[in-house]
Design a protein around this motif. Structure first.
Motif, mmCIF file in Angstrom:
data_model
loop_
_atom_site.group_PDB
_atom_site.id
_atom_site.type_symbol
_atom_site.label_atom_id
_atom_site.label_comp_id
_atom_site.label_asym_id
_atom_site.label_seq_id
_atom_site.Cartn_x
_atom_site.Cartn_y
_atom_site.Cartn_z
ATOM 1 N N MET A 1 -4.349 3.758 -8.431
ATOM 2 C CA MET A 1 -4.074 3.502 -7.313
ATOM 3 C C MET A 1 -4.810 4.013 -6.023
ATOM 4 O O MET A 1 -4.295 4.256 -5.049
ATOM 5 N N GLU A 2 -6.153 4.327 -6.118
ATOM 6 C CA GLU A 2 -7.007 4.855 -5.265
ATOM 7 C C GLU A 2 -7.184 3.655 -4.181
ATOM 8 O O GLU A 2 -7.188 2.563 -4.235
ATOM 9 N N ASN A 3 -7.393 4.290 -3.049
ATOM 10 C CA ASN A 3 -7.749 3.437 -1.707
ATOM 11 C C ASN A 3 -6.816 2.598 -1.249
ATOM 12 O O ASN A 3 -7.187 1.229 -1.285
ATOM 13 N N PRO A 4 -5.478 2.496 -1.588
ATOM 14 C CA PRO A 4 -4.640 1.527 -1.092
ATOM 15 C C PRO A 4 -4.885 0.901 0.098
ATOM 16 O O PRO A 4 -4.704 -0.506 0.194
ATOM 17 N N TYR A 5 -5.027 1.621 1.202
ATOM 18 C CA TYR A 5 -4.883 1.077 2.461
ATOM 19 C C TYR A 5 -6.241 -0.042 2.575
ATOM 20 O O TYR A 5 -6.264 -1.109 3.154
ATOM 21 N N GLN B 1 1.076 -1.289 -0.005
ATOM 22 C CA GLN B 1 0.126 0.040 0.007
ATOM 23 C C GLN B 1 0.792 1.382 0.068
ATOM 24 O O GLN B 1 0.286 2.312 -0.616
ATOM 25 N N MET B 2 2.116 1.163 0.465
ATOM 26 C CA MET B 2 2.873 2.321 0.692
ATOM 27 C C MET B 2 3.439 2.685 -0.919
ATOM 28 O O MET B 2 3.553 3.788 -1.297
ATOM 29 N N ARG C 1 0.734 4.236 -2.732
ATOM 30 C CA ARG C 1 0.709 5.520 -2.550
ATOM 31 C C ARG C 1 1.684 6.439 -3.091
ATOM 32 O O ARG C 1 1.498 7.508 -3.851
ATOM 33 N N ALA C 2 2.905 5.940 -3.273
ATOM 34 C CA ALA C 2 4.032 6.616 -4.123
ATOM 35 C C ALA C 2 3.590 6.582 -5.465
ATOM 36 O O ALA C 2 4.042 7.677 -6.214
ATOM 37 N N GLU C 3 3.033 5.683 -6.160
ATOM 38 C CA GLU C 3 2.458 5.457 -7.405
ATOM 39 C C GLU C 3 1.625 6.492 -7.666
ATOM 40 O O GLU C 3 1.866 6.979 -8.806
ATOM 41 N N ALA C 4 0.617 6.457 -6.961
ATOM 42 C CA ALA C 4 -0.312 7.677 -7.157
ATOM 43 C C ALA C 4 0.265 9.227 -7.296
ATOM 44 O O ALA C 4 -0.181 9.840 -7.959
ATOM 45 N N ILE C 5 1.223 9.223 -6.172
ATOM 46 C CA ILE C 5 1.594 10.906 -6.081
ATOM 47 C C ILE C 5 2.553 10.979 -7.472
ATOM 48 O O ILE C 5 2.732 12.008 -8.040
#
Length: 480
Positions: free
Chosen positions: A422-426, A408-409, A412-416
């Protein structure tokens, strides 16, 4: 046949022989019995005999100090041979001396007065019987006691307890370095969590213990020699021309202690409370080490190396019990119970003096003894451990869900970075992993379907629980 008066032996009310009357002294406590060998070095510093020897030493040095500095009119410095003979009263202090002091105290009913008479008996042989009145000059008993306790405690800490504690921390540090890159599943709240390395976890322990040892090594050992209520009243009345503060300061510092200029009849003991709090904190961290190691043994991370001929259980032959760590736990708790009590009691004294400190301080050696015994047991327990790397590896392989954090981290980095989907990874990882086991194949299938950038996907597909340890191995280098 009933016992005759000639052959009668002492018996308890239950009819058993009274062991207290045995020809050889039988210990009441375990430190003087079962565990005597482990704590024997403390006897030279914190026993009743050592306290009396230090009292003799303080009285002798006070006599030499007064004459060497021409404090009293009519006195001159002692010759080198006379000083040597005076100090021999201390260096030759032995079992016979202990017995003689006890015999004097039986008459005086006062331990420090007995020391004064003990020294006075020896002055004629040195040729300075004219200085008998100078023994204990201007002193209250607490002048001698506070310095004697400070010397004994300082010696016990610096020569016995600290070396043993440092050796144990060095042993743990070596284990940390040897196992710096051995991956291990972490457990937070008892549940599988982000992996670490065994070496890094041991390094955390060594680092914590080292900080306490550094505090303890900087302890100030305070002392005073200023009379019945800390005013130098008797000193000034007898010799008003002397600079008694300077005389007292020079004497205390000459003993290797720190001079306390402001006291009541007693030195306030605050330094003792500070020291005992630091040692108790060391003990508590070490207690945590024991419970953790015990738990790791119970889940198979450590194998215990059997001792030839030893019995683990009286009925179960297969048992190798972690008794060293259990023994240490108990002794650390006993030590801390005493250290906490000493620290709380010694900082309080009614008005200018009461005797609660006198009885309390007689237990300092017991508090140190239980701590030293625990240190010995932990060291011996660690010596008999073998790391079961295959068990650690299998545990990691059974818990692929711990990679959920990494995935999930990365998402998040990919989304940025602008990667789509990459929505809602957690939340997505939570649905996949929370409360359920996920094997390697399922985790890699999930990663492959996320739509990550090729570099990120390749990195995650190569990741295993055993490789997900960050820089844990490098953190071990922070050990001193």
């Amino acid at each position: 046949m009933p016992e005759s008066a000639a052959t009668a032996v002492s018996r308890t009310p239950s009819g058993r022989l009274a062991l207290a009357n045995a020809s050889e002294q039988i210990a009441l406590g375990p430190l003087d019995g079962r565990y005597q060998s482990a704590v024997a070095p403390l006897v030279d510093y914190l026993s009743e005999a050592a306290l009396n020897r230090d009292r003799v030493a303080v009285e002798v040095e006070w006599l030499i100090h007064l004459t060497s500095n021409n404090v009293l009119p009519g006195t001159t410095p002692l010759g080198a041979e006379q000083q040597e003979k005076l100090r021999a009263i201390v260096t030759e202090f032995d079992a016979a001396s202990v017995k003689e002091l006890a015999e004097i105290e039986a008459i005086t009913v006062h331990d420090v007065k007995a020391v004064e008479y003990y020294i006075g008996r020896r002055l004629p042989a040195i040729g300075i019987e004219n200085l008998t009145a100078l023994v204990h000059f201007g002193c209250t008993s607490e002048d001698i006691n506070n310095l004697s306790y400070a010397l004994g405690i300082k010696g016990a800490v610096e020569s016995v307890w600290l070396p043993a504690a440092r050796a144990l921390v060095a042993q743990i540090s070596t284990m940390a370095r040897d196992n710096r890159d051995v991956p291990m599943l972490s457990r937070t709240h008892g549940q599988p969590a982000t992996p670490t390395t065994l070496g890094k976890e041991l390094a955390v322990t060594a680092h914590r213990l080292t900080r306490q040892l550094e505090r303890i090594s900087k302890t100030e050992y305070l002392g005073k020699i200023n009379g019945a209520t800390g005013t130098y009243a008797a000193h000034v009345a007898a010799v008003p021309s002397a600079d008694w503060q300077s005389v007292g300061k020079g004497f205390v510092e000459g003993l290797g202690l720190t001079w306390n200029p402001l006291t009541t009849q007693i030195e306030s003991h605050d330094w003792q409370a500070e020291l005992y709090a630091d040692i108790a904190r060391f003990n508590r961290i070490l207690h945590n080490v024991c419970t953790d190691i015990w738990s790791y043994i119970s889940i198979g991370y450590f194998r215990q190396i059997p001792v030839a001929g030893a019995t683990g259980s009286s009925t179960m032959p297969h048992k190798v019990n972690p008794i060293r760590f259990e023994n240490a736990e108990a002794n650390l708790e006993i030590s801390n119970g005493l250290l906490d009590t000493l620290g709380a009691t010694l900082v309080t004294s009614r008005w200018q003096r009461d005797l609660t400190d006198s009885s309390s301080q007689r237990n300092i050696g017991v508090a140190f003894g239980h701590s030293l015994l625990a240190i010995s047991n932990v060291s011996k327990g660690l010596e008999r451990l073998d790391v079961a790397e295959e068990v650690l590896a299998a545990d990691l392989d059974q818990n692929w869900e711990v990679l959920g954090e990494a995935i999930q981290m990365v998402m998040r980095a990919e989304a940025i970075a602008g990667v789509e989907g990459m929505e809602n990874p957690y939340e997505r990882l939570k649905d996949l992993t929370r409360g359920q086991r996920v094997d390697g194949a399922r985790m890699q299938e999930f990663v492959s379907g996320l739509g990550l950038s090729p570099e990120a996907q390749e990195r995650l597909l190569a990741l295993t629980p055993g490789l997900y340890t960050g820089i844990a191995d490098a953190l071990v280098d922070h050990l001193k």
